[in-house]
Design an enzyme around this catalytic site. Structure first.
Site, mmCIF file in Angstrom:
data_model
loop_
_atom_site.group_PDB
_atom_site.id
_atom_site.type_symbol
_atom_site.label_atom_id
_atom_site.label_comp_id
_atom_site.label_asym_id
_atom_site.label_seq_id
_atom_site.Cartn_x
_atom_site.Cartn_y
_atom_site.Cartn_z
ATOM 1 N N ARG A 160 0.817 -1.229 0.000
ATOM 2 C CA ARG A 160 0.000 0.000 0.000
ATOM 3 C C ARG A 160 0.853 1.283 0.000
ATOM 4 O O ARG A 160 0.407 2.336 0.425
ATOM 5 C CB ARG A 160 -0.953 0.036 1.202
ATOM 6 C CG ARG A 160 -1.974 -1.064 1.215
ATOM 7 C CD ARG A 160 -2.955 -0.948 0.061
ATOM 8 N NE ARG A 160 -3.983 -1.979 0.161
ATOM 9 C CZ ARG A 160 -3.880 -3.205 -0.336
ATOM 10 N NH1 ARG A 160 -2.788 -3.563 -1.000
ATOM 11 N NH2 ARG A 160 -4.854 -4.079 -0.204
ATOM 12 N N SER A 239 -11.322 -0.560 2.318
ATOM 13 C CA SER A 239 -10.706 -0.805 3.621
ATOM 14 C C SER A 239 -10.187 0.513 4.188
ATOM 15 O O SER A 239 -9.455 1.234 3.509
ATOM 16 C CB SER A 239 -9.538 -1.781 3.486
ATOM 17 O OG SER A 239 -10.028 -3.012 3.031
ATOM 18 N N GLU A 340 -5.983 4.125 5.435
ATOM 19 C CA GLU A 340 -5.587 3.946 4.038
ATOM 20 C C GLU A 340 -6.004 5.152 3.181
ATOM 21 O O GLU A 340 -5.204 5.632 2.379
ATOM 22 C CB GLU A 340 -6.246 2.653 3.516
ATOM 23 C CG GLU A 340 -5.509 2.021 2.374
ATOM 24 C CD GLU A 340 -6.141 0.713 1.951
ATOM 25 O OE1 GLU A 340 -5.964 -0.304 2.643
ATOM 26 O OE2 GLU A 340 -6.832 0.712 0.922
HETATM 27 C C1 LIG Z 1 -15.533 -0.323 -2.408
HETATM 28 C C2 LIG Z 1 -14.049 -0.097 -2.491
HETATM 29 C C3 LIG Z 1 -13.178 -1.163 -2.569
HETATM 30 C C4 LIG Z 1 -11.793 -0.978 -2.633
HETATM 31 N N1 LIG Z 1 -10.976 -2.058 -2.693
HETATM 32 C C5 LIG Z 1 -9.632 -1.884 -2.759
HETATM 33 C C6 LIG Z 1 -8.758 -3.016 -2.801
HETATM 34 O O1 LIG Z 1 -9.191 -4.159 -2.802
HETATM 35 N N2 LIG Z 1 -7.431 -2.778 -2.860
HETATM 36 C C7 LIG Z 1 -6.897 -1.517 -2.898
HETATM 37 O O2 LIG Z 1 -5.685 -1.389 -2.961
HETATM 38 N N3 LIG Z 1 -7.706 -0.434 -2.846
HETATM 39 C C8 LIG Z 1 -9.052 -0.580 -2.776
HETATM 40 N N4 LIG Z 1 -9.869 0.514 -2.708
HETATM 41 C C9 LIG Z 1 -9.291 1.868 -2.668
HETATM 42 C C10 LIG Z 1 -9.240 2.588 -4.052
HETATM 43 O O3 LIG Z 1 -10.227 2.102 -4.908
HETATM 44 C C11 LIG Z 1 -7.884 2.454 -4.726
HETATM 45 O O4 LIG Z 1 -6.862 2.946 -3.900
HETATM 46 C C12 LIG Z 1 -7.851 3.227 -6.074
HETATM 47 O O5 LIG Z 1 -6.711 2.848 -6.800
HETATM 48 C C13 LIG Z 1 -7.844 4.740 -5.909
HETATM 49 O O6 LIG Z 1 -7.873 5.304 -7.210
HETATM 50 P P1 LIG Z 1 -8.635 6.650 -7.510
HETATM 51 O O7 LIG Z 1 -8.467 6.938 -8.964
HETATM 52 O O8 LIG Z 1 -10.033 6.596 -7.032
HETATM 53 O O9 LIG Z 1 -7.781 7.676 -6.642
HETATM 54 P P2 LIG Z 1 -8.291 8.880 -5.727
HETATM 55 O O10 LIG Z 1 -9.097 8.345 -4.614
HETATM 56 O O11 LIG Z 1 -8.910 9.933 -6.559
HETATM 57 O O12 LIG Z 1 -6.896 9.421 -5.149
HETATM 58 C C14 LIG Z 1 -6.160 8.648 -4.236
HETATM 59 C C15 LIG Z 1 -4.734 9.215 -4.162
HETATM 60 O O13 LIG Z 1 -4.099 9.013 -5.429
HETATM 61 C C16 LIG Z 1 -3.702 10.269 -5.989
HETATM 62 N N5 LIG Z 1 -3.914 10.176 -7.444
HETATM 63 C C17 LIG Z 1 -5.016 9.733 -8.093
HETATM 64 N N6 LIG Z 1 -4.822 9.794 -9.414
HETATM 65 C C18 LIG Z 1 -3.570 10.297 -9.600
HETATM 66 C C19 LIG Z 1 -2.792 10.612 -10.756
HETATM 67 N N7 LIG Z 1 -3.251 10.441 -12.005
HETATM 68 N N8 LIG Z 1 -1.542 11.127 -10.567
HETATM 69 C C20 LIG Z 1 -1.049 11.323 -9.311
HETATM 70 N N9 LIG Z 1 -1.739 11.050 -8.192
HETATM 71 C C21 LIG Z 1 -2.997 10.546 -8.346
HETATM 72 C C22 LIG Z 1 -4.567 11.321 -5.321
HETATM 73 O O14 LIG Z 1 -3.947 12.584 -5.324
HETATM 74 C C23 LIG Z 1 -4.704 10.729 -3.922
HETATM 75 O O15 LIG Z 1 -3.552 11.036 -3.181
HETATM 76 C C24 LIG Z 1 -11.268 0.342 -2.638
HETATM 77 C C25 LIG Z 1 -12.150 1.439 -2.561
HETATM 78 C C26 LIG Z 1 -13.526 1.222 -2.480
HETATM 79 C C27 LIG Z 1 -14.451 2.405 -2.423
#
Ligand SMILES: Cc1cc2nc3c(=O)[nH]c(=O)nc-3n(C[C@H](O)[C@H](O)[C@H](O)COP(=O)(O)OP(=O)(O)OC[C@H]3O[C@@H](n4cnc5c(N)ncnc54)[C@H](O)[C@@H]3O)c2cc1C
Length: 345
Positions: A160, A239, A340
């Site tokens: 992570r 999580s 997280e």
């Molecule tokens: C129902 C549910 C289930 C999930 N299951 C998992 C799982 O099994 N495993 C897991 O690891 N995670 C899980 N997650 C967490 C999440 O989905 C992941 O971490 C996902 O990759 C976040 O991506 P995002 O585009 O939504 O990022 P955001 O939430 O928009 O941003 C998260 C972070 O990443 C940065 N970021 C986003 N895009 C960029 C970019 N293009 N360049 C630079 N920085 C960027 C943001 O600035 C922020 O710091 C889950 C979430 C939910 C709601």
């Protein structure tokens, strides 16, 4: 590119929580990313990069700077190498890889968010992590003002964690494209206990990629870990706490804290003389069982590790539940749980 003012961030997050962004823009090209960085620099604004908003808790006051939503699109497939723009939907990319017979991402089915979000916290689930398949990350380096192609080793991946969310380089890079080296005709990965159990019960000895994807989606649905209108527990960030790593020598003390034999403390190996403990077990033992509620914030009724917005919750409500859990787990076990999701304020 349009720069809008006072845009509510709640609709852009899976928690459906958060105040307004002072400024908000969407980048559809790499030139847009550069223009947004210039816009923020000229006005001395902080800049926050938004993907799918699935790993965020945005404060009720919002963000007093520029929120840049990454909306770059495009996918290229070259043999077993899959290259996708950062704004592409992650699960759609996983589906595409599985349909193309490419192995390596199938266990990461059903995770919300964008491609660009995956290297940030080294997304992982059911025995796979993107750090095993990412070969390059293209990003705008806000320090040098140049575009860079980072290799897997450059990204500093761990559980992570990555260079993008830790240490001095946190928030330095804006990811525009990620390239994954996958396995052609690779066997599907079934290493995780939940998955093994699923297929054993169905008598499937060597499930294919499609079967593993379907199984992961079904298991996730059962745990309420998908963002779908049918899921009443969908307003979350997945999580909420990382699984803590502790010295093996701590196990007798942890077992004694809740009066169970040491052998009953669940754990996974985590390097020399260390173990990873399931945070969900710590929460349950500390009294935060499924469905535990504090105002409009609750522990999911289907998955202990997900904190949820039960409707109308504020960021302060979720933070109050987070704080209560952290304080009790620290008091009982002497363990500090690390959240997280990223706190945006
Ligand atoms: C129902 C549910 C289930 C999930 N299951 C998992 C799982 O099994 N495993 C897991 O690891 N995670 C899980 N997650 C967490 C999440 O989905 C992941 O971490 C996902 O990759 C976040 O991506 P995002 O585009 O939504 O990022 P955001 O939430 O928009 O941003 C998260 C972070 O990443 C940065 N970021 C986003 N895009 C960029 C970019 N293009 N360049 C630079 N920085 C960027 C943001 O600035 C922020 O710091 C889950 C979430 C939910 C709601």
């Amino acid at each position: 590119m349009e720069f809008r003012q006072h845009v509510s961030l709640a609709p852009f997050t899976t928690f459906e929580i958060g105040g307004p962004a002072r400024w908000f823009a969407e980048a559809a090209t790499e030139a847009d990313v550069e223009a947004a960085v210039d816009f923020a620099a000229e006005r001395k604004l902080r800049l926050f990069v938004l993907g799918g908003g699935s790993n965020l808790l945005v404060s009720d006051a919002g963000f007093d700077g520029l929120v840049l939503r990454i909306a770059l699109r495009g996918v290229q497939v070259d043999g077993a190498v899959l290259s996708a723009a950062a704004g592409e939907d992650w699960d759609a990319l996983v589906a595409r890889s599985v349909d193309a017979g490419l192995g390596g991402l199938e266990c990461l089915s059903g995770i919300p968010g964008t491609v660009g979000g995956t290297p940030v916290q080294n997304v992982g689930a059911y025995g796979q992590e993107v750090s095993r398949t990412i070969c390059t990350v293209r990003a705008f380096d806000r320090t040098s003002g140049k575009w860079v192609d980072l290799s897997n080793a450059d990204c500093g991946f761990a559980y992570r964690r990555s260079r993008f969310n830790q240490g001095a380089d946190r928030d330095r890079f804006i990811v525009s494209r990620v390239t994954y080296a996958l396995g052609q005709n690779a066997p599907a990965a079934v290493t995780y206990a939940d998955l093994k159990h699923y297929f054993k019960n169905r008598g499937a000895a060597e499930p294919c990629l499609q079967q593993v994807r379907a199984a992961v989606l079904e298991i996730r649905l059962g745990k309420g870990m998908v963002v779908s209108p049918q899921n009443p527990e969908r307003r979350s960030a997945g999580s909420f706490f990382k699984n803590p790593v502790v010295a093996s020598s701590e196990l007798p003390r942890i077992a004694a804290a809740v009066d169970v034999p040491e052998a009953e403390v669940p754990r996974y190996p985590a390097g020399t003389a260390a173990v990873k403990l399931p945070a969900a077990w710590l929460l349950e033992r500390a009294g935060f069982i499924k469905g535990y509620r504090l105002g409009a914030a609750a522990v999911s009724s289907r998955h202990t590790l997900a904190l949820t917005n039960q409707g109308g919750a504020t960021a302060s409500d979720i933070a109050a539940l987070r704080d209560a859990i952290q304080a009790r787990v620290r008091q009982l076990f002497g363990i500090s749980l690390e959240p997280e999701p990223v706190w945006v304020a």
